[in-house]
Structure formats: structure tokens, C-alpha cells
Design an enzyme around this catalytic site. Structure first.
Site, PDB file in Angstrom:
ATOM      1  N   ASN A   1       0.841  -1.208   0.000  1.00 52.10           N
ATOM      2  CA  ASN A   1       0.000   0.000   0.000  1.00 52.10           C
ATOM      3  C   ASN A   1       0.872   1.252   0.000  1.00 52.10           C
ATOM      4  OD1 ASN A   1      -2.623   1.142   0.004  1.00 52.10           O
ATOM      5  ND2 ASN A   1      -2.415   1.634   2.178  1.00 52.10           N
TER       6      ASN A   1
ATOM      7  N   PHE B   1       4.406  -0.345  12.271  1.00 50.33           N
ATOM      8  CA  PHE B   1       3.289   0.291  11.560  1.00 50.33           C
ATOM      9  C   PHE B   1       2.656  -0.647  10.531  1.00 50.33           C
ATOM     10  CE2 PHE B   1       6.156   3.793  12.705  1.00 50.33           C
ATOM     11  CZ  PHE B   1       5.288   4.701  13.268  1.00 50.33           C
TER      12      PHE B   1
ATOM     13  N   SER C   1      -5.400   1.919  17.509  1.00 50.93           N
ATOM     14  CA  SER C   1      -6.386   2.847  16.971  1.00 50.93           C
ATOM     15  C   SER C   1      -7.487   3.108  17.987  1.00 50.93           C
ATOM     16  CB  SER C   1      -6.992   2.215  15.714  1.00 50.93           C
ATOM     17  OG  SER C   1      -8.132   2.938  15.305  1.00 50.93           O
TER      18      SER C   1
ATOM     19  N   TYR D   1     -11.261  -5.013  10.715  1.00 51.99           N
ATOM     20  CA  TYR D   1     -10.064  -4.183  10.920  1.00 51.99           C
ATOM     21  C   TYR D   1      -9.945  -3.813  12.403  1.00 51.99           C
ATOM     22  CZ  TYR D   1      -7.114  -0.148  11.466  1.00 51.99           C
ATOM     23  OH  TYR D   1      -6.160   0.714  11.951  1.00 51.99           O
TER      24      TYR D   1
ATOM     25  N   LYS E   1      -7.125  -4.965  15.392  1.00 59.01           N
ATOM     26  CA  LYS E   1      -6.299  -4.084  16.224  1.00 59.01           C
ATOM     27  C   LYS E   1      -6.479  -4.437  17.700  1.00 59.01           C
ATOM     28  CE  LYS E   1      -4.003  -1.769  13.379  1.00 59.01           C
ATOM     29  NZ  LYS E   1      -2.548  -1.652  13.399  1.00 59.01           N
TER      30      LYS E   1
ATOM     31  N   ARG F   1     -14.868  14.144  14.988  1.00 57.42           N
ATOM     32  CA  ARG F   1     -13.662  13.338  15.212  1.00 57.42           C
ATOM     33  C   ARG F   1     -12.536  14.223  15.728  1.00 57.42           C
ATOM     34  NH1 ARG F   1     -17.120  10.341  14.195  1.00 57.42           N
ATOM     35  NH2 ARG F   1     -17.171   8.523  12.796  1.00 57.42           N
TER      36      ARG F   1
HETATM   37  P1  NAD Z   1      -0.324   2.729   5.241  1.00 59.64           P
HETATM   38  O1  NAD Z   1      -1.104   1.698   4.496  1.00 59.64           O
HETATM   39  O2  NAD Z   1       0.047   3.969   4.545  1.00 59.64           O
HETATM   40  O3  NAD Z   1       1.005   2.061   5.831  1.00 59.64           O
HETATM   41  C1  NAD Z   1       1.093   0.699   6.175  1.00 59.64           C
HETATM   42  C2  NAD Z   1       2.343   0.158   5.526  1.00 59.64           C
HETATM   43  O4  NAD Z   1       2.470  -1.219   5.854  1.00 59.64           O
HETATM   44  C3  NAD Z   1       2.290   0.245   4.001  1.00 59.64           C
HETATM   45  O5  NAD Z   1       3.485   0.842   3.532  1.00 59.64           O
HETATM   46  C4  NAD Z   1       2.170  -1.194   3.551  1.00 59.64           C
HETATM   47  O6  NAD Z   1       2.813  -1.416   2.301  1.00 59.64           O
HETATM   48  C5  NAD Z   1       2.861  -1.922   4.694  1.00 59.64           C
HETATM   49  N1  NAD Z   1       2.434  -3.324   4.874  1.00 59.64           N
HETATM   50  C6  NAD Z   1       1.175  -3.798   4.893  1.00 59.64           C
HETATM   51  N2  NAD Z   1       1.197  -5.130   5.088  1.00 59.64           N
HETATM   52  C7  NAD Z   1       2.499  -5.476   5.211  1.00 59.64           C
HETATM   53  C8  NAD Z   1       3.151  -6.714   5.444  1.00 59.64           C
HETATM   54  N3  NAD Z   1       2.468  -7.857   5.562  1.00 59.64           N
HETATM   55  N4  NAD Z   1       4.498  -6.727   5.523  1.00 59.64           N
HETATM   56  C9  NAD Z   1       5.211  -5.573   5.371  1.00 59.64           C
HETATM   57  N5  NAD Z   1       4.645  -4.398   5.155  1.00 59.64           N
HETATM   58  C10 NAD Z   1       3.301  -4.341   5.080  1.00 59.64           C
HETATM   59  O7  NAD Z   1      -1.130   3.053   6.571  1.00 59.64           O
HETATM   60  P2  NAD Z   1      -0.868   4.157   7.685  1.00 59.64           P
HETATM   61  O8  NAD Z   1      -2.017   5.084   7.673  1.00 59.64           O
HETATM   62  O9  NAD Z   1       0.493   4.672   7.600  1.00 59.64           O
HETATM   63  O10 NAD Z   1      -1.035   3.260   8.999  1.00 59.64           O
HETATM   64  C11 NAD Z   1       0.067   2.740   9.697  1.00 59.64           C
HETATM   65  C12 NAD Z   1      -0.436   1.940  10.890  1.00 59.64           C
HETATM   66  O11 NAD Z   1      -1.214   2.782  11.721  1.00 59.64           O
HETATM   67  C13 NAD Z   1      -1.335   0.767  10.499  1.00 59.64           C
HETATM   68  O12 NAD Z   1      -1.026  -0.312  11.367  1.00 59.64           O
HETATM   69  C14 NAD Z   1      -2.732   1.287  10.779  1.00 59.64           C
HETATM   70  O13 NAD Z   1      -3.625   0.252  11.097  1.00 59.64           O
HETATM   71  C15 NAD Z   1      -2.475   2.171  11.975  1.00 59.64           C
HETATM   72  N6  NAD Z   1      -3.497   3.236  12.119  1.00 59.64           N
HETATM   73  C16 NAD Z   1      -3.720   4.086  11.081  1.00 59.64           C
HETATM   74  C17 NAD Z   1      -4.696   5.077  11.204  1.00 59.64           C
HETATM   75  C18 NAD Z   1      -5.012   6.004  10.068  1.00 59.64           C
HETATM   76  O14 NAD Z   1      -6.075   6.609  10.072  1.00 59.64           O
HETATM   77  N7  NAD Z   1      -4.142   6.178   9.090  1.00 59.64           N
HETATM   78  C19 NAD Z   1      -5.418   5.188  12.396  1.00 59.64           C
HETATM   79  C20 NAD Z   1      -5.146   4.309  13.440  1.00 59.64           C
HETATM   80  C21 NAD Z   1      -4.171   3.326  13.295  1.00 59.64           C
HETATM   81  C1  WQD Z   2     -14.356  10.843   9.511  1.00 60.44           C
HETATM   82  C2  WQD Z   2     -15.740  11.484   9.476  1.00 60.44           C
HETATM   83  C3  WQD Z   2     -17.402  10.093   8.441  1.00 60.44           C
HETATM   84  C4  WQD Z   2     -15.628  10.187   4.427  1.00 60.44           C
HETATM   85  C5  WQD Z   2     -11.470   5.572  10.180  1.00 60.44           C
HETATM   86  C6  WQD Z   2     -11.385   4.178  10.736  1.00 60.44           C
HETATM   87  C7  WQD Z   2     -10.585   4.174  11.992  1.00 60.44           C
HETATM   88  C8  WQD Z   2      -9.231   4.857  11.790  1.00 60.44           C
HETATM   89  C9  WQD Z   2      -9.336   6.179  11.115  1.00 60.44           C
HETATM   90  C10 WQD Z   2      -7.494   3.303  11.358  1.00 60.44           C
HETATM   91  C11 WQD Z   2     -16.862  10.512   9.812  1.00 60.44           C
HETATM   92  C12 WQD Z   2     -17.181  11.342   7.626  1.00 60.44           C
HETATM   93  C13 WQD Z   2     -15.883  10.361   5.776  1.00 60.44           C
HETATM   94  C14 WQD Z   2     -16.492  10.792   3.463  1.00 60.44           C
HETATM   95  C15 WQD Z   2     -17.787  11.719   5.261  1.00 60.44           C
HETATM   96  N1  WQD Z   2      -8.357   4.107  10.957  1.00 60.44           N
HETATM   97  N2  WQD Z   2     -16.952  11.116   6.183  1.00 60.44           N
HETATM   98  N3  WQD Z   2     -17.534  11.530   3.929  1.00 60.44           N
HETATM   99  O1  WQD Z   2     -14.384   6.730  10.240  1.00 60.44           O
HETATM  100  O2  WQD Z   2     -13.435   8.244  12.028  1.00 60.44           O
HETATM  101  O3  WQD Z   2     -12.076   6.398  11.156  1.00 60.44           O
HETATM  102  O4  WQD Z   2     -10.137   6.059   9.944  1.00 60.44           O
HETATM  103  O5  WQD Z   2      -7.371   2.864  12.468  1.00 60.44           O
HETATM  104  O6  WQD Z   2     -10.449   2.860  12.384  1.00 60.44           O
HETATM  105  O7  WQD Z   2     -12.695   3.710  11.002  1.00 60.44           O
HETATM  106  O8  WQD Z   2     -12.487   8.338   9.702  1.00 60.44           O
HETATM  107  O9  WQD Z   2     -11.986   9.871   7.854  1.00 60.44           O
HETATM  108  O10 WQD Z   2     -13.371   7.797   7.394  1.00 60.44           O
HETATM  109  O11 WQD Z   2     -14.358   9.666   8.706  1.00 60.44           O
HETATM  110  O12 WQD Z   2     -18.735  12.382   5.621  1.00 60.44           O
HETATM  111  O13 WQD Z   2     -16.314  10.645   2.243  1.00 60.44           O
HETATM  112  O14 WQD Z   2     -16.006  11.926   8.140  1.00 60.44           O
HETATM  113  O15 WQD Z   2     -18.749   9.722   8.448  1.00 60.44           O
HETATM  114  O16 WQD Z   2     -17.844  11.242  10.505  1.00 60.44           O
HETATM  115  P1  WQD Z   2     -13.240   7.413  10.815  1.00 60.44           P
HETATM  116  P2  WQD Z   2     -13.015   8.896   8.322  1.00 60.44           P
END
Ligand code: NAD
Ligand code: WQD
Length: 346
Positions: free
Chosen positions: A34, A79, A123, A148, A152, A230
């Protein structure tokens, strides 16, 4: 040396940059499912030095063993994982395999190599639909509505049990609220594959014409304007929290949970209006039905991280949106193309 799994991704690349800037040696392990290596080239450009990169999978035990044997790794920032909620409903086995089994394989290999310091990307989704706001770390975890979120929570539980089973472990479970924003250079940022699921990446793509209109999911929530609220946090603040947690792991053992949020919630409409001010025009939006599984509101009590890590988020909503916009304008097609606008022109 710090091993950063998933270090080519959105949050991981910002963490690699912060680690390099803080003087650490960094080894990145990422299978690029990704992300793209271009993010790490850009990180090197900003930092003036490089992280080492291995293309590989956290589920590959032999590879992990080899890395821990070969490099002087002292701690891991983990990550790597899959994060698309809808995809996790369609393909749950892939999510549990990567996020849960992958984390277990990583810990097994770490333990055999005698490395016991781990920072884990969790998360706020583990809280489920919490009744009281703001959310503190001691609020009971809920029942995440999708694989998902479950993955976590399961990974957290595995790591908690591990730390309780063996006092050599020192583990930080960092519960992120909603990370947005990008490094102020505009050189690195979030580059989603396909149609974005999250609010800010979607708004950015509407603003550059890659999507025609933003759908606002639900205008009948019990919130101040009916739209979901949020706790958005700047990704640079978020990764600074990781460096503080890493420091802290040197001083203590066991498992600790910290919220990484600002403590301030914004509604979807407030996000849209603030973004419109930054881009200087209105954004095409329409109201549609609620998105299944969404909660009405969610924001952090970040005071535990302040008192225990001396960390708090410093960047406000304007910086989050302006930095995101700079990244999107300079890279309208993400990392696929060369930079569209030189940093000095933005
Ligand atoms: P991202 O997809 O940009 O980064 C994840 C990375 O992990 C990618 O570069 C992907 O190629 C790599 N990856 C996936 N599976 C793999 C595997 N099996 N082996 C090696 N590499 C692998 O996502 P991000 O937003 O940077 O998120 C990073 C971490 O934070 C994730 O664990 C995600 O669940 C967590 N997280 C993200 C958010 C968010 O909103 N972005 C919120 C809460 C938690
Ligand atoms: C934010 C707000 C939507 C898109 C998700 C995952 C969570 C975490 C972060 C990894 C909400 C609204 C969204 C759109 C909209 N990821 N929305 N139109 O849902 O809080 O969290 O990402 O851990 O696990 O569930 O984030 O950015 O999708 O939404 O109105 O096209 O925006 O309903 O109120 P969310 P989001």
C-alpha cells in the site's frame, strides 16, 4: 538502529523522517502493498540521509530472523498493517493474518533475537462506541464493528498478554485518533490507493478534481450540526508522540497504553468549511445517508500522554489542512508522478 515496519506508508514515512532527524539509524521493512519506495526517497531528500530499506513481509519469519541477526536493532516501531475498514469486511482473513498473525510472527522473531522494545500502532477504533467523551485510556474497549477494528483489538490483547508473561518486554500501545496532515515540505503525505475511504483524502481529491463531489455521511447525528465529530491529529505531532514513547520504553518495562489525539473534536461540516477557507473556494458537497458502522463522535483525553510522555499535539486544524493541501497540490497524483510544483513556489 530502529526497525520500522511499514515505514514506506503514510505514518511510517513521517516516523522514519523524525527518527532520522533525531539521529537514529533506521531500517525499514515494507512489502509496498500500500505504498511506494518514492516516499523513502523523499524522506532522504528532507533528512539529508537515508534509511536502509528491505522489501519484505512481516509474515516472513526467516526474513525477520535474518534482519535481527544482521543489524544492531534495539527496538521496533510496528506500523505495517492493513487499514481499510470496508476491505476488511470483504476479506477478513487477510486482515487477521496481516494485523494479528503478522504481529505475532514479529514478536516471536524479536524475542528469539533478544529484542523486547516495541511501539505498536493501535487505533481509537478499539474503544467502539464509547458513551462518554473525551475518551480516556481506562475506558473499557468496545466491540469494533468490523474485522479491521477487531484485528487491532486482538493484536493489543496479544501484546498485553505477552508483556505480562515475560518482564523483559516493554511495549507501547499507541491509540491514534484521526491522523491527517503531511510534512510541511509537501514532499511526503498520504497517497491512498483507489478511491479514498477517509474524509480528508477524499476532500483533497475533490479539490484537485480527481473526485467530483464529497458525500457527507449523515446529517442527523446527535452532534452540534448533525455531522460526525472526530479528533483529527497532525501526522507530525503523531510521530513525535512515537519518539517520546520510544524514549520511555528505555526507562520502564511492561505494557502501556497512550491515546494520541488533540482532545479537540471537529464536525464534518467544520472540516469542510475550514478547508474551503484554505483553498479559497467552495467544495462540491452533498448530504447522504449515514455510513454503516460509523459512530457519532469520538475525541481523546490526551492527558495521560502529557503527564507520562511529556507529549502533546502542537499543530492546530489550520496547519493540518494547509499542510495536507500543500502535499496534494504538489503531488496531485500522489507518488506516481514527479513533483508538480517546486516547494519554493507553494
Ligand atoms: P499505510 O497503508 O500507509 O502504511 C502501512 C504500511 O504497511 C504500508 O506501507 C504497507 O505497504 C505496509 N504493509 C502492509 N502489510 C504489510 C506486510 N504484511 N508486511 C510488510 N509491510 C506491510 O497506513 P498508515 O495510515 O500509515 O497506517 C500505519 C499503521 O497505523 C497501520 O497499522 C494502521 O492500522 C495504523 N493506524 C492508522 C490510522 C489512520 O487513520 N491512518 C489510524 C489508526 C491506526
Ligand atoms: C471521519 C468522518 C465520516 C468520508 C477511520 C477508521 C478508523 C481509523 C481512522 C485506522 C466521519 C465522515 C468520511 C467521506 C464523510 N483508521 N466522512 N464523507 O471513520 O473516524 O475512522 O479512519 O485505524 O479505524 O474507522 O475516519 O476519515 O473515514 O471519517 O462524511 O467521504 O467523516 O462519516 O464522521 P473514521 P473517516
Amino acid at each position: 538502529m530502529i526497525l520500522v515496519t511499514g515505514g514506506a506508508g503514510y505514518i511510517g514515512s513521517h516516523a522514519v523522517l523524525a527518527l532520522l532527524q533525531a539521529g537514529h539509524e533506521v531500517l525499514v521493512l515494507d512489502n509496498l502493498c500500500n505504498s511506494s519506495r518514492a516516499s523513502l526517497d523523499r524522506v532522504a531528500l528532507i533528512a539529508g540521509r537515508k534509511a536502509r530499506f528491505i522489501k519484505g513481509d512481516i509474515r516472513n519469519r526467516a526474513l525477520l530472523d535474518e534482519l535481527f541477526q544482521r543489524w544492531p536493532i534495539t527496538a521496533v516501531m510496528h506500523f505495517a498493517g492493513l487499514k481499510a475498514v470496508g476491505e476488511s469486511v470483504r476479506d477478513p482473513l487477510r486482515y487477521y493474518e496481516t494485523n494479528v498473525a503478522g504481529s505475532i510472527t514479529l514478536c516471536q522473531s524479536m524475542a528469539d533475537a533478544g529484542i523486547f522494545r516495541l511501539v505498536f500502532s493501535s487505533s481509537a477504533t478499539v474503544y467502539g462506541e464509547s458513551v462518554s467523551m473525551p475518551i480516556r485510556e481506562d475506558c473499557p474497549t468496545g466491540i469494533p464493528t468490523n474485522p479491521y477494528g477487531q484485528s487491532k483489538l486482538m493484536a493489543e490483547n496479544v501484546l498485553k498478554a505477552l508483556a505480562h508473561s515475560d518482564p523483559r518486554w516493554s511495549i507501547a500501545l499507541l491509540r491514534y485518533f484521526n491522523p491527517i496532515g503531511a510534512h510541511e515540505s509537501g514532499l511526503i503525505g498520504e497517497d491512498p490507493n483507489g478511491v479514498p475511504n477517509n474524509l480528508l483524502p477524499y476532500m483533497l481529491q475533490v479539490a484537485v478534481g480527481r473526485q467530483s463531489q464529497l458525500s457527507i455521511y449523515g446529517n442527523d447525528y446527535p452532534t452540534r450540526d448533525g455531522t460526525g465529530i472526530r479528533d483529527y491529529i497532525h501526522v507530525v505531532d503523531l510521530v513525535e508522540g512515537h519518539l517520546c514513547a520510544l524514549e520511555r520504553l528505555n526507562q520502564s518495562t511492561g505494557v502501556s497504553v497512550w491515546n494520541l489525539g488533540t482532545g479537540q473534536g471537529y464536525s464534518v461540516l467544520e472540516m469542510v468549511r475550514s478547508f474551503e477557507q484554505i483553498i479559497g473556494r467552495s467544495l462540491p458537497v452533498r448530504s447522504v445517508a449515514r455510513r454503516p458502522g460509523d459512530i457519532a463522535q469520538c475525541w481523546a483525553d490526551p492527558s495521560k500522554a502529557l503527564s507520562e510522555l511529556q507529549w502533546s499535539a502542537k499543530r492546530g486544524l489550520h496547519a493540518m489542512l494547509a499542510d495536507s493541501w500543500r502535499w496534494q497540490k504538489m503531488n496531485p497524483q500522489g507518488y506516481q508522478a514527479e513533483i508538480a510544483v517546486a516547494p519554493a513556489e507553494v
